[in-house]
Structures are given as C-alpha cells and as structure tokens.
Enzyme design. Structure first.
Site, mmCIF file in Angstrom:
data_model
loop_
_atom_site.group_PDB
_atom_site.id
_atom_site.type_symbol
_atom_site.label_atom_id
_atom_site.label_comp_id
_atom_site.label_asym_id
_atom_site.label_seq_id
_atom_site.Cartn_x
_atom_site.Cartn_y
_atom_site.Cartn_z
ATOM 1 N N CYS A 1 63.891 61.703 30.670
ATOM 2 C CA CYS A 1 62.913 62.362 31.545
ATOM 3 C C CYS A 1 62.313 63.610 30.900
ATOM 4 O O CYS A 1 61.364 64.192 31.420
ATOM 5 C CB CYS A 1 63.561 62.721 32.875
ATOM 6 S SG CYS A 1 64.174 61.276 33.730
ATOM 7 N N HIS B 1 60.663 68.808 36.556
ATOM 8 C CA HIS B 1 60.834 67.349 36.626
ATOM 9 C C HIS B 1 61.220 67.003 38.064
ATOM 10 O O HIS B 1 62.069 67.634 38.678
ATOM 11 C CB HIS B 1 61.936 66.928 35.651
ATOM 12 C CG HIS B 1 62.356 65.511 35.827
ATOM 13 N ND1 HIS B 1 61.449 64.487 35.941
ATOM 14 C CD2 HIS B 1 63.588 64.945 35.930
ATOM 15 C CE1 HIS B 1 62.093 63.347 36.097
ATOM 16 N NE2 HIS B 1 63.398 63.591 36.105
ATOM 17 N N ASN C 1 61.089 59.668 41.388
ATOM 18 C CA ASN C 1 61.342 60.146 40.028
ATOM 19 C C ASN C 1 60.649 59.209 39.028
ATOM 20 O O ASN C 1 61.066 58.070 38.858
ATOM 21 C CB ASN C 1 62.858 60.178 39.793
ATOM 22 C CG ASN C 1 63.234 60.633 38.389
ATOM 23 O OD1 ASN C 1 62.390 60.731 37.508
ATOM 24 N ND2 ASN C 1 64.512 60.896 38.188
HETATM 25 N N1 COA Z 1 71.658 54.694 50.832
HETATM 26 C C1 COA Z 1 72.743 54.884 51.574
HETATM 27 N N2 COA Z 1 73.922 55.258 51.050
HETATM 28 C C2 COA Z 1 73.983 55.436 49.721
HETATM 29 C C3 COA Z 1 72.875 55.240 48.881
HETATM 30 C C4 COA Z 1 71.671 54.847 49.477
HETATM 31 N N3 COA Z 1 70.554 54.639 48.773
HETATM 32 N N4 COA Z 1 73.228 55.504 47.603
HETATM 33 C C5 COA Z 1 74.510 55.856 47.634
HETATM 34 N N5 COA Z 1 74.980 55.814 48.902
HETATM 35 C C6 COA Z 1 76.312 56.118 49.418
HETATM 36 C C7 COA Z 1 77.378 56.046 48.339
HETATM 37 O O1 COA Z 1 77.819 54.705 48.185
HETATM 38 C C8 COA Z 1 78.442 56.929 48.931
HETATM 39 O O2 COA Z 1 79.164 56.195 49.892
HETATM 40 P P1 COA Z 1 80.759 56.392 50.034
HETATM 41 O O3 COA Z 1 80.943 57.829 50.400
HETATM 42 O O4 COA Z 1 81.103 55.427 51.111
HETATM 43 O O5 COA Z 1 81.319 56.053 48.686
HETATM 44 C C9 COA Z 1 77.671 58.002 49.698
HETATM 45 O O6 COA Z 1 76.341 57.470 49.878
HETATM 46 C C10 COA Z 1 77.573 59.334 48.971
HETATM 47 O O7 COA Z 1 77.192 59.065 47.640
HETATM 48 P P2 COA Z 1 77.041 60.190 46.602
HETATM 49 O O8 COA Z 1 76.705 59.566 45.268
HETATM 50 O O9 COA Z 1 78.223 61.131 46.669
HETATM 51 O O10 COA Z 1 75.763 60.952 47.191
HETATM 52 P P3 COA Z 1 75.050 62.237 46.640
HETATM 53 O O11 COA Z 1 74.970 63.251 47.710
HETATM 54 O O12 COA Z 1 75.591 62.656 45.302
HETATM 55 O O13 COA Z 1 73.573 61.720 46.373
HETATM 56 C C11 COA Z 1 72.192 61.004 44.565
HETATM 57 C C12 COA Z 1 73.369 60.669 45.479
HETATM 58 C C13 COA Z 1 72.032 59.857 43.586
HETATM 59 C C14 COA Z 1 70.954 61.160 45.431
HETATM 60 C C15 COA Z 1 72.490 62.323 43.817
HETATM 61 O O14 COA Z 1 73.757 62.255 43.212
HETATM 62 C C16 COA Z 1 71.488 62.624 42.743
HETATM 63 O O15 COA Z 1 70.321 62.826 43.030
HETATM 64 N N6 COA Z 1 71.927 62.727 41.483
HETATM 65 C C17 COA Z 1 71.035 63.004 40.378
HETATM 66 C C18 COA Z 1 70.287 61.770 40.044
HETATM 67 C C19 COA Z 1 69.113 62.021 39.171
HETATM 68 O O16 COA Z 1 68.386 62.956 39.368
HETATM 69 N N7 COA Z 1 68.905 61.130 38.208
HETATM 70 C C20 COA Z 1 67.806 61.164 37.337
HETATM 71 C C21 COA Z 1 68.010 62.194 36.316
HETATM 72 S S1 COA Z 1 66.562 62.409 35.380
#
Ligand code: COA
Length: 318
Positions: free
Chosen positions: A103, A243, A273
């Site tokens: 990214c 970003h 994103n």
């Molecule tokens: N819808 C519903 N539930 C979802 C889901 C979705 N799309 N995606 C994940 N979950 C669930 C998970 O399975 C988890 O369930 P569990 O507690 O039963 O295991 C729960 O939601 C929490 O997941 P978690 O990964 O802890 O959530 P989070 O608050 O960390 O948010 C992201 C997840 C991916 C949004 C966050 O981690 C994030 O934005 N990370 C950075 C990603 C990024 O920017 N990537 C690109 C980099 S350039």
C-alpha cells in the site's frame, strides 16, 4: 474509480457479516469493484486516472519522461502496467516501470520520481497508484473481502525553480513481518501438487489484528520523522492525506500526532482500501474539493504489505 458499487449490504449476501460490523470496525460503507463484463483491469483504471491528471495539469503525453505505477495487482506479471499506460497515452518519450511496495507503492513511486527530477534525468512524470485487489481477494474470507477494493489515482509531477513541492520523503520496510499481509499470486515458488492449487494459495492473506497495531505505530513514527526533518510542528500541517485502510487506524494516528480529524482527509467510507491507489485518489478529491491552497503543508503517509511504510511532506505549490 470503477462504476460498480459493492455496498456493505451487498456483502451481507456473500459472507457472514453485517453493515453495522463493517462500519464500526473499519468505517467503510461501500467500495468500487472493477467490472468483469467490461474486462476492466488495473491498466484501464490507471489510463483513465492518467488522462484526467494530464488534462488537469495541462501537460501533453509527449512531455512525459517517466511513468511509474505503484501496484501489487498488475494486469500480468510482465510487461508492467506502466508500459500499458505508456502505449495508451502514446507517451513516446517516457521510461515506464512498476513499483511493488504494498500500500506504500504510491509514496515509493513518488520518491523515485522526485529523485530522478532532482538529479536532472527527468523533467515531468506521471506517478500513479492503481489496483484491482478484488482479483486477489478470497471472497469467502470475511476478514479481508469487506476491506479491500479497486481504483486508481494519478499525479503529474514536474521540476520547478520555485521553492516547495516535495520537502522530504521517508521510506521504511521490515521484511521480517511479511506474513502479516501477503499474496502468493505470480509466485516463483510452484505448489508441490495440484491439490495445493485447490487450497487457493494465491489469495491475499492477512493477520488483521497484528497489522492494525503495527500500522498505527509505523504511521506515527514516520510522520514524526517527517515533521522533525522539516522542523515543522503538527499544527503547521494543513492537511493529512493518509492511506485509507481503516478509520480507527487513521483516528488513532491523528490523536497520537495531536492533529484534529478535520485536518485529515478521508474517503474510505466510499472506496474502502485501494492499496497504493488510496493516497492519489484522496489527494485528487481533496484538491477538487478546494481543500488545498498554495503554500499548504500536506502530509502524505502510508503503510502496507512488506511491511513497508512511508511519509512525504509536500508544500502545495500550484
Ligand atoms: N464481519 C463480521 N465479523 C467479522 C468480520 C466481518 N467482516 N471479520 C472478522 N469478524 C469477526 C472475527 O471472526 C472475530 O470473531 P471471534 O471474536 O468470534 O473470533 C471478531 O469479528 C473480531 O475480529 P478481530 O479480527 O479481532 O476484529 P478487529 O477489531 O481487529 O477488526 C479488522 C478486524 C480487520 C477490521 C482490523 O483488524 C483491521 O482493520 N486491521 C488492519 C487491516 C488493514 O488495514 N489491512 C491493510 C493494511 S494496508
């Protein structure tokens, strides 16, 4: 941007998710996905963005010395998306190549061009960020398919005698953390058996939780490096164009840097994103909305797969 809109509600019919979850955890409401029917590829988006950038800058393609595209989703392994753009524009005097820096691809490309201009080998260049992430996303993985999308942005960068422009760029990487975000698409490491192919090894994989924390850390530290290098305080930044990965990451960064959110441009609610395309798309929208004035200090800051991260401070000079 591709015309086709994929909303959170649409995604509810594809994976086990909800509009409420996606909005609360990421700030994304809808995103654009390129059209299979029209065979719309990364190169097509890059060409459209380039034409708009050249028109706005009043620069004809034959004046281009370089075309550099930040992308992790090229139309094919080779030749580059940049060469596709070069052909479409009939930019007969331009060198053309892609940069793969996750990214951060746009900021890596911008600094490459900046150095070429400063060394005198390049006068005017197109710097593009373009992606079709929808082609490498696993549409059964709700942890990633709700976040990633398609789009392209382009900028015309040229040499100038007046002060300003790109004040400094700061680029970093940490390859030890590659497993936080990767895709084996186009891998030189062939799967052992066809069975492995069925495991869909080419789809993008992400450890969202670890990446989330690392992203905030990297964005804050590189922004501080950029401010310190230019003896600027955070109050002296007029606009931050980060970003566009996740609104919570952006808010945490702004909070840590003491920059109010009304000085931070975001459009991820509309586009999700788009990897290396997100900064040029946001910069263009901010510009067209009249948010940039001559003399403004603009902080561009990104992080992504690699890991890579970077920041540039630009003194807007048009
Ligand atoms: N819808 C519903 N539930 C979802 C889901 C979705 N799309 N995606 C994940 N979950 C669930 C998970 O399975 C988890 O369930 P569990 O507690 O039963 O295991 C729960 O939601 C929490 O997941 P978690 O990964 O802890 O959530 P989070 O608050 O960390 O948010 C992201 C997840 C991916 C949004 C966050 O981690 C994030 O934005 N990370 C950075 C990603 C990024 O920017 N990537 C690109 C980099 S350039």
């Amino acid at each position: 941007m591709p015309e086709r809109i994929l909303s959170n509600r649409d995604l509810e019919g594809i994976v086990d998710t909800s509009d409420e979850w996606i909005m609360r955890r990421s700030g994304i409401k809808e995103r654009r996905i390129s059209s299979n029917k029209r065979k719309e590829k990364t190169g097509d988006l890059a060409i459209r963005a380039s034409l708009r950038a050249l028109e706005m800058a009043g620069v004809s393609p034959d004046k281009l010395d370089m075309i550099v595209v930040g992308t992790v989703t090229p139309d094919r392994q080779f030749p580059s998306v940049a060469c596709t753009v070069q052909e479409a524009l009939n930019a007969n005097n331009a060198a053309a190549f892609d940069i793969s820096a996750g990214c951060s691809g746009f900021l890596y490309a911008l600094e490459t061009v900046n150095n070429a201009i400063r060394s005198g080998t390049c006068g005017t260049a197109l710097v593009i960020g373009a992606e079709c992430l929808s082609t490498i996303v696993n549409w059964e993985d709700r942890g990633t398919c709700v976040l990633l999308a398609d789009g392209a942005g382009a900028t015309v960068v040229s040499s100038a005698t007046e002060q300003g422009g790109i004040l400094s760029s700061h680029l970093k990487s940490d390859g030890k953390l590659w497993e936080l975000l990767y895709s084996s698409y186009g891998s030189s490491h062939l799967p052992e058996t066809l069975m492995d192919m069925d495991q869909k090894p080419f789809f993008l994989k992400m450890n969202g939780n670890r990446l989330f924390k690392k992203a905030i850390e990297c964005l804050c530290s590189i922004s501080r490096d950029a401010l310190r290098h230019n003896s600027l305080s955070s109050e002296e930044i007029d606009l931050v164009v980060p970003h566009q990965a996740n609104i919570r990451i952006i808010q945490a960064m702004a909070n840590n840097l003491d920059i109010p959110m009304d000085k931070v441009y975001t459009n991820l609610h509309k586009y999700g994103n788009t990897s290396s395309a997100s900064i040029p798309i946001a910069l263009d929208e901010a510009n067209r909305e009249g948010l940039l004035s001559k003399g403004d200090n603009v902080l561009l800051v990104s992080f992504g797969a690699g890991l890579t991260w970077g920041a540039s401070i630009v003194r807007w000079s048009i």
